[in-house]
Write an enzyme that holds these catalytic residues in place. Structure first.
Site, PDB file in Angstrom:
ATOM      1  N   HIS A  31      -6.659   9.367  -1.954  1.00  0.00           N
ATOM      2  CA  HIS A  31      -6.783   8.337  -1.282  1.00  0.00           C
ATOM      3  C   HIS A  31      -7.849   7.386  -1.557  1.00  0.00           C
ATOM      4  O   HIS A  31      -8.368   6.767  -0.491  1.00  0.00           O
ATOM      5  CB  HIS A  31      -7.191   8.845   0.305  1.00  0.00           C
TER       6      HIS A  31
ATOM      7  N   HIS B  70       0.268  10.393   2.926  1.00  0.00           N
ATOM      8  CA  HIS B  70       0.604  11.487   2.166  1.00  0.00           C
ATOM      9  C   HIS B  70       2.192  11.562   1.495  1.00  0.00           C
ATOM     10  O   HIS B  70       2.727  12.028   1.068  1.00  0.00           O
ATOM     11  CB  HIS B  70       0.329  12.666   2.571  1.00  0.00           C
TER      12      HIS B  70
END
Lengths: 330, 330
Positions: free
Chosen positions: A57, A218
């Site tokens: 991320h 994700h």
């Protein structure tokens, strides 16, 4: 088309990237090993802010360690929670005797491991409070694990980081973090899914005329597919539900984040920001501040998220406070 | 896999993105229309720095308008030079009576249009000097248009921007810009080509086991294909020829830029930076400063470039000087 990355052994990527980040910003961040985590190079005498979670991320969270934001960040493997012992090590390193606020995105693994770490640290006499960030409107539900934590965590880290720098107590920071989280919602869409380092197939496939709405960070599938459309319509589709969920009306003011999910070009994000502004202008909602860029990514996902945070003078003042980290500085 | 973008009419993308950028940074940049260009919101009494070129390389150049860097940026359509009249309008708006330094990347269209604009402005009594940035080692040749201009332009803009802010004269700035350009070389590689907004096919295709070395920033093919390899080998393949071309040896010092070409993840760029450092460390070459991120992109190209600039105390001091722009701030 296959997907390949700039990587040696994929299992070493996170640790090697931490080393590369420290080498680029030695005055801001320090890389600790065994276990891996980052701290500020120059600790400050204040309540410490610690966050973390799965990698992939970036710049979240490692890029936000520094003056006016995080004191430590704990990265797990790609899309996997760090261990409780990693988190405990970061808490120990960050604590200056004034307590530690743990900022946790709402995912089962993070909740578990950060929670255990908080207990372990408390057993050692470190005062720890936790805040759960759960801004993803796509996962609103009456049952189950609750909303996921996504891009609003940047606002929590920035605003609480500023307050901590000004001397706020651990109780004050925990309350402020709850207020920011409770006042923010996010929605995301994907034009193409992401691919794990070392793999060559994306996490899901989209047809040429489809957009996935409500995706997570994700590689999770979203809540539904819609026809591909001009950015005006796509951004309106993200923004309208957030306006509704926050009960925003004419005269209200927000801090807005238009976030790229990984492979979205700066031109596209600026164009998306323009559409967000037009949508809110038409409803009389003022945008006090905007943050536009790729801050909370899902590896190389193509797409964007919109976050709105109901703003007031206190939050805007803390947002404006100086910050100096590898990936956010003003 | 098809490629789609967050865009309305692709012909409107650049102008809409400029508007979105201004809305995100009203205190830093002002968007002028008919023709399109950006200036600093608060002009300063100093020599003005103006750059520009085709769009699709953002944050270059529009993201670098602000305090301590550019006074104006002139974007053309995607991968197309702005017109001479656009450039003249930006020169007129940026000039405070102390002259204008035009920073031009070496491409035929830019050289032509910025050159005409410089003459038109000179006819109006504006003192204009130009510098040609030509750092791309892949296009080194004894004949033809010479080396292309790529990521070293960021160093030229940053370093000359700092000197201008400190009151350097137009002659001094032109000499400084030549010195930075002459001391910097860049090489790039692509793992996947880029795709124009509104189109769905990339500019070239690579097999699964191929990497394109020596690519430009406009979807141009490179100088040769090599087998896909770990980032350690790929970065060494970019760095060694630059070290040779600049004649760098043990004891020398550089400013390094590890630049993402559009879709390269922050984790990968940090990993690439680590390999660059290891390669230079092994040769006794010191890295005085590093800039790691996606600063000069080729739309959504996947890959990276390495730029080395031979450093001395003066250049490092100017590099370190404060800068505040939408995309570079310290």
């Amino acid at each position: 088309m296959s997907v390949r990355q700039l990587v040696n052994d994929p299992d070493d990527l996170v640790s090697e990237a931490l080393q590369g980040l420290e080498q680029a910003h030695p005055e801001l961040v320090r890389h600790h090993r065994d276990p891996d985590f980052l701290t500020r190079t120059k600790p400050a005498d204040k309540v410490a802010l610690v966050s973390g979670g799965g990698s992939g991320h970036e710049p979240l969270h490692t890029g936000f360690v520094g003056v006016g934001m995080l004191d430590a960040a704990v990265p797990g493997a790609v899309f996997a929670s760090p261990t409780a012992y990693q988190v405990r090590a970061a808490i120990r390193a960050a604590d200056r005797g004034r307590g530690v606020l743990l900022i946790i995105k709402n995912y089962t693994g993070d909740v578990l491991n950060f929670g255990i770490a908080a207990e372990l640290a408390a057993d050692e006499g470190i005062e720890v409070r936790t805040v759960l960030v759960d801004d993803d409107l796509a996962t609103e539900s009456d049952s189950g694990p609750g909303r996921r934590g996504t891009a609003a965590v940047v606002a929590v880290e920035k605003i609480c980081g500023a307050a901590a720098e000004r001397g706020a107590s651990l109780d004050e920071l925990a309350a402020l973090a709850e207020r920011v989280t409770g006042s923010a919602r996010t929605l995301a869409l994907a034009l193409a899914a992401c691919t794990h380092p070392g793999q060559r197939r994306p996490s899901f496939e989209l047809a040429d005329d489809e957009v996935e709405f409500g995706v997570g960070i994700h590689g999770e599938r979203g809540t539904g597919r819609r026809p591909f459309a001009p950015v005006r319509e796509l951004v309106a589709g993200l923004t309208a539900p957030i306006v509704g969920a926050l009960g925003l009306a004419a005269g209200d003011s927000v801090i807005a984040i238009v976030n790229g999910l990984g492979s979205t070009h700066a031109l596209e994000l600026s164009a998306a920001h323009r559409e967000l502004r037009a949508h809110l202008d038409a409803r009389g909602i003022a945008v006090a501040r905007s943050l536009v860029g790729s801050y909370v990514t899902a590896l190389d996902m193509r797409g964007c998220s919109v976050t709105l945070l109901r703003a007031d003078d206190e939050l805007v003042d803390l947002w404006d406070a100086p910050v100096r980290t590898p990936s956010l500085t003003w």
